[in-house]
Design a protein around this motif. Sequence first.
Motif, PDB file in Angstrom:
ATOM      1  N   GLN A   1       0.644  -1.612   0.151  1.00 58.57           N
ATOM      2  CA  GLN A   1      -0.081  -0.116  -0.167  1.00 58.57           C
ATOM      3  C   GLN A   1       1.325   1.621  -0.445  1.00 58.57           C
ATOM      4  O   GLN A   1       2.063   0.983   0.737  1.00 58.57           O
ATOM      5  CB  GLN A   1      -0.926  -0.108   1.575  1.00 58.57           C
ATOM      6  CG  GLN A   1      -2.141  -1.158   1.476  1.00 58.57           C
ATOM      7  CD  GLN A   1      -3.084  -0.550   2.120  1.00 58.57           C
ATOM      8  OE1 GLN A   1      -2.494  -0.234   3.329  1.00 58.57           O
ATOM      9  NE2 GLN A   1      -3.905  -1.499   2.611  1.00 58.57           N
TER      10      GLN A   1
ATOM     11  N   VAL B   1       1.358  -4.503   4.370  1.00 57.78           N
ATOM     12  CA  VAL B   1       0.158  -4.966   5.130  1.00 57.78           C
ATOM     13  C   VAL B   1      -0.390  -5.994   5.174  1.00 57.78           C
ATOM     14  O   VAL B   1      -0.582  -6.536   4.165  1.00 57.78           O
ATOM     15  CB  VAL B   1      -0.794  -4.146   4.860  1.00 57.78           C
ATOM     16  CG1 VAL B   1      -2.057  -3.811   6.075  1.00 57.78           C
ATOM     17  CG2 VAL B   1      -0.650  -2.452   5.124  1.00 57.78           C
TER      18      VAL B   1
ATOM     19  N   MET C   1      -6.211  -6.648  10.758  1.00 61.18           N
ATOM     20  CA  MET C   1      -5.030  -7.000  10.448  1.00 61.18           C
ATOM     21  C   MET C   1      -3.468  -6.755  11.342  1.00 61.18           C
ATOM     22  O   MET C   1      -4.322  -6.547  12.339  1.00 61.18           O
ATOM     23  CB  MET C   1      -4.917  -4.757   9.925  1.00 61.18           C
ATOM     24  CG  MET C   1      -3.132  -4.125  10.006  1.00 61.18           C
ATOM     25  SD  MET C   1      -3.204  -2.574  10.155  1.00 61.18           S
ATOM     26  CE  MET C   1      -3.453  -1.640   8.567  1.00 61.18           C
TER      27      MET C   1
ATOM     28  N   GLU D   1       2.113  -4.302   9.620  1.00 59.21           N
ATOM     29  CA  GLU D   1       2.457  -3.147   8.930  1.00 59.21           C
ATOM     30  C   GLU D   1       4.121  -2.928   8.868  1.00 59.21           C
ATOM     31  O   GLU D   1       4.329  -2.548   9.851  1.00 59.21           O
ATOM     32  CB  GLU D   1       1.343  -2.059   8.746  1.00 59.21           C
ATOM     33  CG  GLU D   1       1.626  -1.434   9.592  1.00 59.21           C
ATOM     34  CD  GLU D   1       0.647   0.612   9.676  1.00 59.21           C
ATOM     35  OE1 GLU D   1      -0.515   0.553   7.984  1.00 59.21           O
ATOM     36  OE2 GLU D   1       0.436   1.329  10.129  1.00 59.21           O
TER      37      GLU D   1
ATOM     38  N   TRP E   1      -4.962   9.385  13.711  1.00 63.94           N
ATOM     39  CA  TRP E   1      -5.591   8.411  13.481  1.00 63.94           C
ATOM     40  C   TRP E   1      -7.560   9.174  14.019  1.00 63.94           C
ATOM     41  O   TRP E   1      -7.364  10.083  15.342  1.00 63.94           O
ATOM     42  CB  TRP E   1      -5.348   7.344  14.713  1.00 63.94           C
ATOM     43  CG  TRP E   1      -4.951   6.548  13.926  1.00 63.94           C
ATOM     44  CD1 TRP E   1      -3.184   6.961  13.546  1.00 63.94           C
ATOM     45  CD2 TRP E   1      -5.218   5.183  12.893  1.00 63.94           C
ATOM     46  NE1 TRP E   1      -2.747   5.547  12.644  1.00 63.94           N
ATOM     47  CE2 TRP E   1      -3.878   4.798  11.701  1.00 63.94           C
ATOM     48  CE3 TRP E   1      -6.149   4.457  12.256  1.00 63.94           C
ATOM     49  CZ2 TRP E   1      -3.598   3.625  11.468  1.00 63.94           C
ATOM     50  CZ3 TRP E   1      -5.349   3.320  11.938  1.00 63.94           C
ATOM     51  CH2 TRP E   1      -5.316   3.089  11.545  1.00 63.94           C
TER      52      TRP E   1
ATOM     53  N   LEU F   1      -8.039  -1.958  12.749  1.00 66.69           N
ATOM     54  CA  LEU F   1      -8.771  -2.524  11.769  1.00 66.69           C
ATOM     55  C   LEU F   1      -9.827  -3.285  11.655  1.00 66.69           C
ATOM     56  O   LEU F   1     -10.011  -3.836  12.270  1.00 66.69           O
ATOM     57  CB  LEU F   1      -8.241  -2.596  10.593  1.00 66.69           C
ATOM     58  CG  LEU F   1      -8.585  -2.501   8.788  1.00 66.69           C
ATOM     59  CD1 LEU F   1      -8.993  -1.445   8.612  1.00 66.69           C
ATOM     60  CD2 LEU F   1      -7.276  -3.025   7.970  1.00 66.69           C
TER      61      LEU F   1
ATOM     62  N   GLY G   1     -11.193  -3.353   5.813  1.00 63.43           N
ATOM     63  CA  GLY G   1     -10.490  -2.233   4.894  1.00 63.43           C
ATOM     64  C   GLY G   1     -11.048  -1.349   3.696  1.00 63.43           C
ATOM     65  O   GLY G   1     -11.854  -1.947   3.849  1.00 63.43           O
TER      66      GLY G   1
ATOM     67  N   VAL H   1     -12.440   2.769   5.750  1.00 59.03           N
ATOM     68  CA  VAL H   1     -12.297   2.001   6.503  1.00 59.03           C
ATOM     69  C   VAL H   1     -13.459   1.976   7.986  1.00 59.03           C
ATOM     70  O   VAL H   1     -13.075   2.998   7.862  1.00 59.03           O
ATOM     71  CB  VAL H   1     -10.808   1.492   6.909  1.00 59.03           C
ATOM     72  CG1 VAL H   1      -9.293   1.823   6.024  1.00 59.03           C
ATOM     73  CG2 VAL H   1     -10.831   2.908   7.866  1.00 59.03           C
TER      74      VAL H   1
ATOM     75  N   ASN I   1      -7.297   4.988  -0.251  1.00 60.63           N
ATOM     76  CA  ASN I   1      -7.384   4.028   1.062  1.00 60.63           C
ATOM     77  C   ASN I   1      -7.075   5.806   1.806  1.00 60.63           C
ATOM     78  O   ASN I   1      -6.082   6.299   2.007  1.00 60.63           O
ATOM     79  CB  ASN I   1      -6.583   3.145   0.386  1.00 60.63           C
ATOM     80  CG  ASN I   1      -6.910   1.915   1.619  1.00 60.63           C
ATOM     81  OD1 ASN I   1      -6.689   2.010   2.912  1.00 60.63           O
ATOM     82  ND2 ASN I   1      -5.861   0.970   0.691  1.00 60.63           N
TER      83      ASN I   1
ATOM     84  N   LEU J   1      -5.621   3.890   4.623  1.00 66.02           N
ATOM     85  CA  LEU J   1      -4.696   3.562   5.322  1.00 66.02           C
ATOM     86  C   LEU J   1      -3.500   4.567   4.275  1.00 66.02           C
ATOM     87  O   LEU J   1      -2.360   4.539   5.033  1.00 66.02           O
ATOM     88  CB  LEU J   1      -4.436   2.266   4.667  1.00 66.02           C
ATOM     89  CG  LEU J   1      -5.367   1.608   6.107  1.00 66.02           C
ATOM     90  CD1 LEU J   1      -5.575  -0.072   6.193  1.00 66.02           C
ATOM     91  CD2 LEU J   1      -5.478   2.121   7.674  1.00 66.02           C
TER      92      LEU J   1
ATOM     93  N   ASN K   1      -0.684   6.314   9.426  1.00 68.80           N
ATOM     94  CA  ASN K   1       0.627   5.363   9.969  1.00 68.80           C
ATOM     95  C   ASN K   1       0.440   5.153  11.367  1.00 68.80           C
ATOM     96  O   ASN K   1       0.760   6.736  11.514  1.00 68.80           O
ATOM     97  CB  ASN K   1       1.778   5.929   9.581  1.00 68.80           C
ATOM     98  CG  ASN K   1       1.544   6.108   8.244  1.00 68.80           C
ATOM     99  OD1 ASN K   1       1.803   4.649   7.246  1.00 68.80           O
ATOM    100  ND2 ASN K   1       1.348   6.947   6.825  1.00 68.80           N
TER     101      ASN K   1
END
Length: 521
Positions: free
Chosen positions: A325, A357, A373, A376, A404, A411, A414, A426, A514, A516, A520
């Motif tokens: 990703q 991921v 998840m 990552e 966040w 998660l 996704g 998500v 996305n 994600l 991070n």
Amino acid sequence: MNFFKGAHKLRTKLQQWTTQTNTNIKKINWKENIQSKFRWMAVGNGPSLIKKHRMLMIKSVGSLGLIAAITVGGNHYVNANMVEVYHVYVDGKEAGSVSSPQLVDDFKVSKVKELKEKNPNVHMVVNIDAVTLKPERAFKIASEDTATLHNLDTMLTVRTLGIELVVDGKLIGTVRDKAEADAILDRIKAKYLPSKAKAAGKVGILSAQNKDASSDIVDVQVEKADFVQKVDINEVDIDANALMDPDKIVAKLETGDVQPKKYKVMDGDCVSCIAAKFDISPQLIYTNNPVLVEDDRLQIGQVLDLTLLEPTLSVRTVERVIENQEIQFETNYKLDDSMRAGIVKKTKSGVNGMKKVTIELTKLNGFMEDEKMLSEEVTVKPQAAEAIRGTKVILGEGTGKFAWPVVGSSLSSGFGTRWGVFHKGVDLTSGNRSILAADNGKVIYAGYKSDYGNHIIIDHLNGYKTLYGHLSKIGVTVGTTVEKGEKIGVMGSTGDSTGTHLHFEVRSDDSPQNPLKYLNR
């Protein structure tokens, strides 16, 4: 056999004759008086004595020679006519005798071949393992090859075997052999496994394929593919007419005995509401009603197919998905108080990074049960862009760096194709229900719709917008300016939701991205 008995009698009489002759020889003291007899012959008595006993001597010597000749000849004759035969038994009962074990071996092979040719659609077995041989060597004994093989054929037991397929103690059907039963079970599993396997346990296409251009599936491994129910395969004696068509058994295992179920949409309905009402998965509604995939909206009076197949045999799979990703690069701004607020001049382009991921998907009969998840890992660090921005700040303008929206989140679903439709964001869960603004911005929507339930949309005034869905409580109003990290609502399960969580979207120029890519840890 009669000759052998006659020879034995002759040899007995010769032995008796020999015994009598030896007795006669002793009477004339042959051995003790031999020398004196020769002396007598020398002085004139010899000729008369020899003449007297000549016939007795000739008979005695002749008898001994005859005995030796007959004995040697008889033994040679007997040995030359000794024959070895093999007595044939089936489970301890004698069928007869044969001249060679090869005859029995050939018979076994031909018997098995005959059964296969005459009964190609059933599994026939014969108890050839019960056949044993016992050798015997005797004088001119005769074997009975033809009669013995005929008896052997009548004494063998032929059985028709089949395989009963039993699920949770219930007989589903009977098939020809274990290979056919295994093939049926493999067909049931294959229906729920990702297609186009690259290698054992690996596939190239994920059943929940992601449409996001910023991610790329590297690998998918099927870690488990197990039947939920207990499956038994039992070998039993059967009637050939009891065998079932494998296709019918597969259909029975896949569908069970389920009647179609229809539902007419009423005012206030949503997909998750209907799913909760009938205790089914929203994915089932999307799968059975493809029109909802194209237009994710319900119409009053619309008839939905809610038929839930209840397979006799269910398959639970666990897939480990590894995706690459993108990581969105950040922009470092140099402030210029001579420029009007909102004006940005790019001086250096940025480069997106990349992260690997790992996601675990658990499915029951192809329907998603759980998504986690696992990890990552940043593989390529992003390179920041540089720009000059005016210092006359517009209230609510975002920084371009997203935080966040939930503290300590996990998660649960996704970005991409999930639950049969394209998932634009998500889903996040957490024990902390407070929802926070991901960046500075201005609230442009705060209200209720059937799909998102209670939700908020924030315009960050820099080309990005974020959406926060399924809230139990909205804490801001339209027009409110919020700062990054400010509480804007409480997590819930309103609208088209399958449990308490936050549905979070990031849009760039109104195109879903996305999240994600920007979030991070």
